[in-house]
Design an enzyme around this catalytic site. Structure first.
Site, PDB file in Angstrom:
ATOM      1  N   LYS A 133       0.809  -1.222   0.000  1.00 32.29           N
ATOM      2  CA  LYS A 133       0.000   0.000   0.000  1.00 32.29           C
ATOM      3  C   LYS A 133       0.851   1.285   0.000  1.00 32.29           C
ATOM      4  O   LYS A 133       2.057   1.231   0.288  1.00 32.29           O
ATOM      5  CB  LYS A 133      -0.938  -0.031   1.218  1.00 32.29           C
ATOM      6  CG  LYS A 133      -1.949  -1.187   1.161  1.00 32.29           C
ATOM      7  CD  LYS A 133      -2.987  -1.049   2.260  1.00 32.29           C
ATOM      8  CE  LYS A 133      -3.989  -2.183   2.205  1.00 32.29           C
ATOM      9  NZ  LYS A 133      -5.072  -2.017   3.190  1.00 32.29           N
ATOM     10  N   TYR A 168     -12.534  -1.943  -3.664  1.00 40.68           N
ATOM     11  CA  TYR A 168     -13.034  -2.130  -2.290  1.00 40.68           C
ATOM     12  C   TYR A 168     -14.557  -2.003  -2.207  1.00 40.68           C
ATOM     13  O   TYR A 168     -15.074  -1.643  -1.154  1.00 40.68           O
ATOM     14  CB  TYR A 168     -12.370  -1.104  -1.365  1.00 40.68           C
ATOM     15  CG  TYR A 168     -10.950  -1.470  -0.965  1.00 40.68           C
ATOM     16  CD1 TYR A 168     -10.680  -2.609  -0.221  1.00 40.68           C
ATOM     17  CD2 TYR A 168      -9.865  -0.661  -1.305  1.00 40.68           C
ATOM     18  CE1 TYR A 168      -9.387  -2.939   0.171  1.00 40.68           C
ATOM     19  CE2 TYR A 168      -8.559  -0.980  -0.924  1.00 40.68           C
ATOM     20  CZ  TYR A 168      -8.341  -2.129  -0.189  1.00 40.68           C
ATOM     21  OH  TYR A 168      -7.067  -2.467   0.208  1.00 40.68           O
ATOM     22  N   ASN A 224      -1.999   0.057   6.869  1.00 41.12           N
ATOM     23  CA  ASN A 224      -1.522  -1.258   7.324  1.00 41.12           C
ATOM     24  C   ASN A 224      -0.595  -1.949   6.319  1.00 41.12           C
ATOM     25  O   ASN A 224      -0.444  -3.166   6.345  1.00 41.12           O
ATOM     26  CB  ASN A 224      -2.714  -2.150   7.709  1.00 41.12           C
ATOM     27  CG  ASN A 224      -3.629  -2.458   6.538  1.00 41.12           C
ATOM     28  OD1 ASN A 224      -3.472  -1.907   5.467  1.00 41.12           O
ATOM     29  ND2 ASN A 224      -4.583  -3.351   6.751  1.00 41.12           N
ATOM     30  N   HIS A 271      -2.141  -5.563   1.536  1.00 39.00           N
ATOM     31  CA  HIS A 271      -3.438  -6.224   1.349  1.00 39.00           C
ATOM     32  C   HIS A 271      -3.180  -7.598   0.748  1.00 39.00           C
ATOM     33  O   HIS A 271      -2.256  -7.758  -0.045  1.00 39.00           O
ATOM     34  CB  HIS A 271      -4.334  -5.426   0.390  1.00 39.00           C
ATOM     35  CG  HIS A 271      -5.506  -6.210  -0.108  1.00 39.00           C
ATOM     36  ND1 HIS A 271      -6.676  -6.322   0.605  1.00 39.00           N
ATOM     37  CD2 HIS A 271      -5.660  -6.980  -1.226  1.00 39.00           C
ATOM     38  CE1 HIS A 271      -7.508  -7.109  -0.067  1.00 39.00           C
ATOM     39  NE2 HIS A 271      -6.918  -7.523  -1.177  1.00 39.00           N
ATOM     40  N   GLU A 282      -9.491 -10.353  -7.840  1.00 40.37           N
ATOM     41  CA  GLU A 282      -8.534  -9.263  -7.606  1.00 40.37           C
ATOM     42  C   GLU A 282      -7.376  -9.295  -8.603  1.00 40.37           C
ATOM     43  O   GLU A 282      -6.920  -8.240  -9.053  1.00 40.37           O
ATOM     44  CB  GLU A 282      -8.033  -9.316  -6.156  1.00 40.37           C
ATOM     45  CG  GLU A 282      -9.154  -8.997  -5.170  1.00 40.37           C
ATOM     46  CD  GLU A 282      -8.746  -9.002  -3.715  1.00 40.37           C
ATOM     47  OE1 GLU A 282      -9.546  -8.548  -2.880  1.00 40.37           O
ATOM     48  OE2 GLU A 282      -7.626  -9.478  -3.393  1.00 40.37           O
TER      49      GLU A 282
HETATM   50  P1  CMP Z   1      -7.381  -4.637   3.468  1.00 36.07           P
HETATM   51  O1  CMP Z   1      -6.845  -5.996   3.735  1.00 36.07           O
HETATM   52  O2  CMP Z   1      -6.800  -3.886   2.331  1.00 36.07           O
HETATM   53  O3  CMP Z   1      -8.963  -4.740   3.245  1.00 36.07           O
HETATM   54  C1  CMP Z   1      -9.844  -3.686   3.541  1.00 36.07           C
HETATM   55  C2  CMP Z   1      -9.158  -2.565   4.242  1.00 36.07           C
HETATM   56  O4  CMP Z   1     -10.013  -1.690   4.924  1.00 36.07           O
HETATM   57  C3  CMP Z   1      -8.271  -3.142   5.344  1.00 36.07           C
HETATM   58  O5  CMP Z   1      -7.169  -3.770   4.774  1.00 36.07           O
HETATM   59  C4  CMP Z   1      -7.996  -1.913   6.173  1.00 36.07           C
HETATM   60  O6  CMP Z   1      -6.928  -1.163   5.652  1.00 36.07           O
HETATM   61  C5  CMP Z   1      -9.287  -1.143   6.007  1.00 36.07           C
HETATM   62  N1  CMP Z   1     -10.103  -1.257   7.208  1.00 36.07           N
HETATM   63  C6  CMP Z   1     -10.737  -2.333   7.666  1.00 36.07           C
HETATM   64  N2  CMP Z   1     -11.408  -2.052   8.807  1.00 36.07           N
HETATM   65  C7  CMP Z   1     -11.180  -0.757   9.051  1.00 36.07           C
HETATM   66  C8  CMP Z   1     -11.593   0.123  10.078  1.00 36.07           C
HETATM   67  N3  CMP Z   1     -12.379  -0.277  11.082  1.00 36.07           N
HETATM   68  N4  CMP Z   1     -11.161   1.397  10.031  1.00 36.07           N
HETATM   69  C9  CMP Z   1     -10.368   1.820   9.012  1.00 36.07           C
HETATM   70  N5  CMP Z   1      -9.943   1.022   7.995  1.00 36.07           N
HETATM   71  C10 CMP Z   1     -10.350  -0.247   8.032  1.00 36.07           C
END
Ligand code: CMP
Length: 145
Positions: free
Chosen positions: A11, A51, A114, A117, A128
């Site tokens: 990311k 998403y 984070n 993904h 995907e």
């Molecule tokens: P990802 O694995 O990319 O899939 C969906 C993304 O949404 C997840 O990682 C997080 O980065 C984001 N995400 C999921 N839950 C939350 C939350 N409660 N608050 C903010 N971001 C979230």
């Protein structure tokens, strides 16, 4: 055990911090081989589309803003049980809760920023991969269905 493919994103937080190489190395050391990869700067439409399952969630707007804030590395990984292995190597979604030594713990900040993904199931991986890589692009790299 079976050979499988999954889809991965490094990311914008991790790309901008110069951690792309370290994350690819971490995945490779964990047994996942990148068989297709490219840097992409997601448009609003691409981020919203990718998403779309989260479109009703309160964090959707912030997620789209973050994912369009800079380039991402998108890649196809191949290996034994690649989907589960990638998720194990990434750690929990929330970087603050991810186990020590995992990608999200080492390179991420919180639940939004984070670092990575990974697909959560075979159908998701297929969708995907197809979202970012055309059949022609994959064929040119020798990646056959
Ligand atoms: P990802 O694995 O990319 O899939 C969906 C993304 O949404 C997840 O990682 C997080 O980065 C984001 N995400 C999921 N839950 C939350 C939350 N409660 N608050 C903010 N971001 C979230």
């Amino acid at each position: 055990m079976s050979k499988e493919r999954t889809f991965s994103i490094v990311k914008p937080d991790a790309v901008l911090a110069g951690k792309t190489g370290a994350i690819v190395q971490h995945l490779t050391d964990g047994g996942l081989k990148p068989i297709a990869m490219k840097l992409v700067h997601l448009s609003q439409e691409q981020a919203k589309g990718f998403y779309h399952v989260h479109r009703e969630r309160p964090f959707f707007g912030d997620l789209v803003k973050f994912m369009t804030s800079g380039p991402c590395l998108v890649q196809v990984l191949e290996g034994e049980n690649a989907i589960a292995k990638n998720r194990e190597l990434m750690g929990a979604t929330d970087s603050k809760k991810a186990a020590a030594g995992t990608i999200r713990q080492k390179f991420g900040t919180d639940i939004e920023r984070n670092a990575a993904h990974g697909s959560d199931a075979p159908e998701t991986a297929k969708y995907e991969i197809g979202f970012f890589f055309s059949g022609a692009e994959l064929a040119a790299l020798g990646v056959t269905p």
